[in-house]
Write a protein that holds these residues in place. Sequence first.
Motif, PDB file in Angstrom:
ATOM      1  N   VAL A   5       0.818  -1.148   0.123  1.00  0.00           N
ATOM      2  CA  VAL A   5      -0.168  -0.010  -0.079  1.00  0.00           C
ATOM      3  C   VAL A   5       0.977   1.162   0.049  1.00  0.00           C
ATOM      4  N   VAL A   6       1.998   1.030   0.364  1.00  0.00           N
ATOM      5  CA  VAL A   6       3.166   2.234   0.640  1.00  0.00           C
ATOM      6  C   VAL A   6       3.566   2.191  -1.054  1.00  0.00           C
ATOM      7  N   ASP A   7       4.142   3.664  -1.176  1.00  0.00           N
ATOM      8  CA  ASP A   7       4.852   3.685  -2.325  1.00  0.00           C
ATOM      9  C   ASP A   7       6.047   3.237  -2.578  1.00  0.00           C
ATOM     10  N   VAL A   8       6.311   2.002  -2.510  1.00  0.00           N
ATOM     11  CA  VAL A   8       7.667   1.163  -2.727  1.00  0.00           C
ATOM     12  C   VAL A   8       7.261  -0.142  -3.638  1.00  0.00           C
ATOM     13  N   THR A   9       7.850   0.017  -4.848  1.00  0.00           N
ATOM     14  CA  THR A   9       7.490  -1.528  -5.566  1.00  0.00           C
ATOM     15  C   THR A   9       8.807  -2.013  -6.011  1.00  0.00           C
ATOM     16  N   GLY A  10       8.817  -3.421  -5.757  1.00  0.00           N
ATOM     17  CA  GLY A  10      10.206  -4.247  -6.111  1.00  0.00           C
ATOM     18  C   GLY A  10       9.944  -4.579  -7.380  1.00  0.00           C
ATOM     19  N   TRP A  11      11.236  -5.074  -7.907  1.00  0.00           N
ATOM     20  CA  TRP A  11      11.377  -5.862  -9.219  1.00  0.00           C
ATOM     21  C   TRP A  11      10.883  -7.010  -9.002  1.00  0.00           C
ATOM     22  N   LEU A  12      10.722  -7.754 -10.038  1.00  0.00           N
ATOM     23  CA  LEU A  12      10.291  -9.140 -10.155  1.00  0.00           C
ATOM     24  C   LEU A  12      11.283 -10.241  -9.313  1.00  0.00           C
ATOM     25  N   GLY A  13      10.920 -11.051  -8.631  1.00  0.00           N
ATOM     26  CA  GLY A  13      12.147 -12.031  -7.979  1.00  0.00           C
ATOM     27  C   GLY A  13      12.313 -12.183  -6.556  1.00  0.00           C
ATOM     28  N   GLY A  14      10.979 -11.777  -5.830  1.00  0.00           N
ATOM     29  CA  GLY A  14      11.301 -11.878  -4.448  1.00  0.00           C
ATOM     30  C   GLY A  14      11.494 -10.741  -3.758  1.00  0.00           C
ATOM     31  N   TYR A  15      11.513  -9.578  -4.526  1.00  0.00           N
ATOM     32  CA  TYR A  15      11.896  -8.369  -3.984  1.00  0.00           C
ATOM     33  C   TYR A  15      10.674  -7.762  -3.214  1.00  0.00           C
ATOM     34  N   ASN A  16       9.460  -8.109  -3.702  1.00  0.00           N
ATOM     35  CA  ASN A  16       8.066  -7.546  -3.232  1.00  0.00           C
ATOM     36  C   ASN A  16       7.750  -8.193  -1.889  1.00  0.00           C
ATOM     37  N   PHE A  17       8.015  -9.400  -1.777  1.00  0.00           N
ATOM     38  CA  PHE A  17       7.912 -10.011  -0.254  1.00  0.00           C
ATOM     39  C   PHE A  17       8.822  -9.614   0.402  1.00  0.00           C
ATOM     40  N   GLN A  18       9.984  -9.353   0.087  1.00  0.00           N
ATOM     41  CA  GLN A  18      11.210  -8.886   1.082  1.00  0.00           C
ATOM     42  C   GLN A  18      10.631  -7.542   1.558  1.00  0.00           C
ATOM     43  N   TRP A  19      10.051  -6.675   0.879  1.00  0.00           N
ATOM     44  CA  TRP A  19       9.540  -5.334   1.198  1.00  0.00           C
ATOM     45  C   TRP A  19       8.545  -5.527   2.231  1.00  0.00           C
ATOM     46  N   ALA A  20       7.438  -6.509   2.063  1.00  0.00           N
ATOM     47  CA  ALA A  20       6.386  -6.597   2.994  1.00  0.00           C
ATOM     48  C   ALA A  20       6.930  -7.377   4.319  1.00  0.00           C
ATOM     49  N   TRP A  21       7.880  -8.282   4.050  1.00  0.00           N
ATOM     50  CA  TRP A  21       8.492  -8.866   5.605  1.00  0.00           C
ATOM     51  C   TRP A  21       9.286  -7.691   6.015  1.00  0.00           C
ATOM     52  N   ALA A  22       9.968  -6.993   5.613  1.00  0.00           N
ATOM     53  CA  ALA A  22      10.880  -5.886   6.079  1.00  0.00           C
ATOM     54  C   ALA A  22       9.939  -4.728   6.643  1.00  0.00           C
ATOM     55  N   SER A  23       9.050  -4.178   5.996  1.00  0.00           N
ATOM     56  CA  SER A  23       8.167  -3.123   6.416  1.00  0.00           C
ATOM     57  C   SER A  23       7.314  -3.567   7.659  1.00  0.00           C
ATOM     58  N   GLY A  24       6.840  -4.644   7.537  1.00  0.00           N
ATOM     59  CA  GLY A  24       6.174  -5.451   8.565  1.00  0.00           C
ATOM     60  C   GLY A  24       6.777  -5.746   9.971  1.00  0.00           C
ATOM     61  N   HIS A  25       7.966  -6.221   9.584  1.00  0.00           N
ATOM     62  CA  HIS A  25       8.860  -6.308  10.928  1.00  0.00           C
ATOM     63  C   HIS A  25       9.273  -5.196  11.523  1.00  0.00           C
ATOM     64  N   CYS A  26       9.636  -4.243  10.886  1.00  0.00           N
ATOM     65  CA  CYS A  26      10.097  -3.131  11.390  1.00  0.00           C
ATOM     66  C   CYS A  26       8.758  -2.275  12.179  1.00  0.00           C
ATOM     67  N   ALA A  27       7.664  -2.164  11.360  1.00  0.00           N
ATOM     68  CA  ALA A  27       6.449  -1.607  11.862  1.00  0.00           C
ATOM     69  C   ALA A  27       6.186  -2.530  13.414  1.00  0.00           C
ATOM     70  N   GLY A  28       6.181  -3.792  13.315  1.00  0.00           N
ATOM     71  CA  GLY A  28       5.921  -4.534  14.567  1.00  0.00           C
ATOM     72  C   GLY A  28       6.768  -4.278  15.805  1.00  0.00           C
ATOM     73  N   GLY A  29       7.937  -3.811  15.568  1.00  0.00           N
ATOM     74  CA  GLY A  29       8.853  -3.394  16.575  1.00  0.00           C
ATOM     75  C   GLY A  29       8.378  -1.834  17.259  1.00  0.00           C
ATOM     76  N   PHE A  30       7.611  -1.432  16.790  1.00  0.00           N
ATOM     77  CA  PHE A  30       7.096  -0.013  17.337  1.00  0.00           C
ATOM     78  C   PHE A  30       5.671   0.088  17.812  1.00  0.00           C
ATOM     79  N   VAL A  31       4.677  -0.834  17.023  1.00  0.00           N
ATOM     80  CA  VAL A  31       3.228  -0.517  17.401  1.00  0.00           C
ATOM     81  C   VAL A  31       2.782  -1.031  18.603  1.00  0.00           C
TER      82      VAL A  31
END
Length: 398
Positions: A372-398
């Motif tokens: 939903v955020v304006d960050v889009t990855g290349w094809l090849g696993g980059y988009n899931f890595q963005w989902a994991w990374a952003s989810g993990h980082c936010a999860g540390g603050f919420v």
Amino acid sequence: MNVSEQFDVIVIGGGAAGLMCALTAGQRGRRVLLLERADRVGKKILISGGGRCNFTNLHVEADHYLSANPHFCKSALSRYGPADFIALVEKHGIPYHEKKLGQLFCDGKATAIVHLLLEECRLGGVQIRTNCSVEKIARQRIGPNRFTLQTSLGGYESQSLVIATGGLSIPKIGATDFGYRVATQFGLPVLPCRPGLVSLTLSPRDLEEIDGLSGTAAEARVSCRDQTFREAILFTHHGLSGPAILQISNYWEPGDPVTINLFPDLDLTETIKQWQKERPKAELKNLIGERLTKRLAEQWLGVSGGNKPVGRYTPKEIAAIAARFQQWRIIPAGTGGYRLAEVTKGGVDTDALSSKSFEAKEVKGLYFIGEVVDVTGWLGGYNFQWAWASGHCAGGFV
Ligand SMILES: Cc1cc2nc3c(=O)[nH]c(=O)nc-3n(C[C@H](O)[C@H](O)[C@H](O)COP(=O)(O)OP(=O)(O)OC[C@H]3O[C@@H](n4cnc5c(N)ncnc54)[C@H](O)[C@@H]3O)c2cc1C
């Protein structure tokens, strides 16, 4: 509004980013509720990577992401990298392999990744409710920061609210514009959205040229603007697809030409001259057909002057043929749209979010993560890595 249940954190959207955020927060001891509109969580994970989920990429770096602010993704990607998710995959004993270009896939089915996330959510005590439509969100302005939600399953209240509802691609499995509407409700800017990692369609004139080639694939170097990808392209009934085309679609804007080199590893002019010396009587379509499919060789020669023994081509004809194969220029008519797109480009403007916590700078307690955020990855696993990374980082603050 009737408030029936209280939580520390409510995550809306049970995709890759939402599940990762929920499990991280839950395992920190936060009381977490995850709400999902569909009848089950992780539907996109299940259909990803041809059913085997390309869950990350060994070569993750900021250059492989598009955003109005190309620096925004750096912090999260460096704090939660591919090695962190791989460790989780190994902890759960999920067999995986590198397919190519650093792309890691499950050996078996993508369900293993959803099970992993659900098990980690269970360990964190996360409560998950599916088939839930969120009807209204309000923020309490007086007293402690609280969000109140009116949903089809009743009323909920929380200190932190995380929006992880993804983008607009594949509406048939539940994609909605919900996240963008919440952003707008709370005054956050949303950058224009477009389909990304998507096939390109051709004009009727260009389609005539590729008539009969549907289903044919070829290795190619595909360029648009300053980007070039070397991977397979696939001819379709409506235009072009395949990994190289999906990659370039992220950079393509309407009206832009796309150049395709069907002999990415050689200089065709020099090669034809060589053939003229070594095999002058061989037909060019057969010589080219040894490296490309015969169908493509014949069709392309048909368009650029016809076939004959290679020794009989003039330098001018050779130049025209080489240009045809190595600088095939098209102006796509459009894209396959959200129905076929793997991702959505654009979205919630990163300027409005903290790159550390993903909290809205002006709305305490409200977080946006994943696609939903304006960050889009290349094809090849980059988009899931963005989902994991952003989810993990936010999860540390919420
Ligand atoms: C066919 C396909 C294959 C793909 N393959 C890969 C791949 O192999 N590797 C890769 O890295 N990326 C892949 N992607 C991209 C990747 O799936 C996404 O980038 C990623 O899923 C984004 O995660 P997310 O959690 O932000 O959003 P999503 O996974 O889209 O999750 C959002 C969730 O929110 C729910 N939701 C939406 N609206 C509401 C609402 N109003 N209330 C409650 N819930 C709501 C949705 O139902 C969904 O479960 C693929 C995409 C597609 C379409």
